[in-house]
Scaffold this motif. Structure first.
Motif, short mmCIF file in Angstrom:
data_model
loop_
_atom_site.label_atom_id
_atom_site.label_comp_id
_atom_site.label_asym_id
_atom_site.label_seq_id
_atom_site.Cartn_x
_atom_site.Cartn_y
_atom_site.Cartn_z
N GLU A 117 0.84 -1.19 0.00
CA GLU A 117 0.00 0.00 0.00
C GLU A 117 0.87 1.24 0.00
OE1 GLU A 117 -2.77 -0.17 3.20
OE2 GLU A 117 -3.85 -1.90 2.38
N LEU A 118 0.52 2.17 -0.91
CA LEU A 118 1.43 3.29 -1.15
C LEU A 118 0.67 4.42 -1.82
CD1 LEU A 118 4.61 3.37 -0.85
CD2 LEU A 118 4.70 2.96 -3.30
N THR A 119 1.09 5.66 -1.55
CA THR A 119 0.70 6.78 -2.41
C THR A 119 1.92 7.14 -3.23
OG1 THR A 119 -0.92 7.65 -0.85
CG2 THR A 119 -0.06 9.18 -2.49
N ALA A 120 1.80 7.02 -4.53
CA ALA A 120 2.93 7.24 -5.42
C ALA A 120 2.65 8.41 -6.35
CB ALA A 120 3.23 5.99 -6.23
N ALA A 121 3.60 9.34 -6.41
CA ALA A 121 3.51 10.46 -7.34
C ALA A 121 4.65 10.34 -8.34
CB ALA A 121 3.61 11.79 -6.60
N THR A 122 4.41 10.76 -9.56
CA THR A 122 5.46 10.72 -10.58
C THR A 122 5.17 11.76 -11.66
OG1 THR A 122 6.67 9.33 -12.17
CG2 THR A 122 4.30 8.91 -11.93
N ASN A 123 6.24 12.25 -12.26
CA ASN A 123 6.09 13.16 -13.41
C ASN A 123 6.26 12.42 -14.73
OD1 ASN A 123 8.89 12.75 -12.93
ND2 ASN A 123 9.41 14.69 -13.94
N ALA A 124 6.39 11.09 -14.67
CA ALA A 124 6.61 10.28 -15.87
C ALA A 124 5.36 9.45 -16.20
CB ALA A 124 7.81 9.35 -15.66
N PRO A 125 4.70 9.73 -17.30
CA PRO A 125 3.49 8.96 -17.65
C PRO A 125 3.72 7.46 -17.72
CG PRO A 125 3.63 10.93 -19.00
CD PRO A 125 4.93 10.84 -18.24
N VAL A 126 4.89 7.03 -18.20
CA VAL A 126 5.13 5.59 -18.33
C VAL A 126 5.24 4.95 -16.96
CG1 VAL A 126 7.67 5.79 -18.50
CG2 VAL A 126 6.50 3.85 -19.55
N ILE A 127 5.78 5.67 -15.97
CA ILE A 127 5.84 5.13 -14.61
C ILE A 127 4.44 5.11 -14.00
CG2 ILE A 127 6.72 5.57 -12.28
CD1 ILE A 127 9.33 6.52 -13.50
#
Length: 258
Positions: A117-127
């Protein structure tokens, strides 16, 4: 004659970089019998030609991390997967994690256990696309214009979005890493975004393939002392790692690939 001497000096400098991994302007000036200003001019010309990266007092080899995200994803895939498995174990359940754009970070996203369980943020659409398949992960996509080289959104919109998040951990993408030059990247806007992302985060972790050690890219992100955890390959030089630990970096060694 002078032009020949210039080329001769630069040839020696290139060979020193290949053998020793760095050069110092003061030592080269003594060896060549010229002023340090002359050597610094040589290094500037070589850096402009993409033959080295200038750092304070000398130069380092250019980071090998060239190419688009798609191209880099296919390079050393098995080694990146080993790094990813080790890095994924450093992520705490229930935390907020920022995944910086990068091929190794994409591998980390894929390596996350399905139940974590995690809240994940990214600026990469593929990620983001890789994370959205993890049912236990809540995904925040940082928006803006996507840079084709990095594969991540950069610029004003991405900075504004990042301002709304305070990650427990930033998984930083690195093009080059060196004890003195720190962690570096090729793009100016990419460096600006990475610096801001790390400043918003409680901890910083970077997973780095061995060929990036002792190399530099043009734009600085942060000193190695500000990177709490460094995930490295199984064959990373213990003497090199000792220097990073002395700067406060905890090192995690990945398993050997088959």
């Amino acid at each position: 004659m002078q032009e020949f001497l210039l080329r001769e000096r630069q040839g020696v400098i290139s060979e020193r970089l290949r053998l020793n991994g760095r050069v110092l302007a003061a030592e080269l000036a003594l060896e060549f019998g010229v002023s340090e200003d002359t050597v610094r001019r040589d290094l500037r010309e070589m850096a402009a030609a993409g033959l080295c990266e200038r750092v304070y007092g000398g130069a380092l080899p250019v980071s090998p991390a060239h190419g688009s995200l798609t191209q880099r994803t296919g390079f050393a895939a098995d080694r990146k997967q080993a790094l990813a498995r080790a890095a994924a174990k450093q992520i705490t359940a229930g935390s907020c994690v920022f995944f910086d754009a990068g091929s190794t970070n994409l591998a980390i996203a894929n390596a996350l256990p399905a139940e974590l369980e995690l809240t994940a943020a990214t600026n990469a659409p593929v990620i983001a696309a890789a994370l959205i398949d993890k049912a236990a992960v809540n995904v925040i996509l940082i928006g803006g214009m996507v840079d084709r080289q990095t594969g991540g959104a950069l610029g004003a919109k991405a900075l504004r979005d990042m301002e709304q998040i305070s990650p427990d951990l930033c998984i930083l993408g690195a093009c080059g890493i060196d004890l003195e030059a720190g962690i570096t990247t090729f793009g100016f806007e990419d460096a600006e975004f990475k610096r801001f992302a790390t400043s918003r985060s409680k901890r910083v972790m970077a997973a780095v393939t061995s060929e990036k050690f002792g190399t530099a890219a043009p734009h600085s992100i942060l000193p190695v002392a500000h990177c709490e955890c460094l995930v490295v390959e199984h064959d990373a030089d213990p003497a090199i790692l000792a220097g990073y630990r002395e700067r406060g970096c905890r090192t995690v060694i990945a398993e050997k690939t088959n």
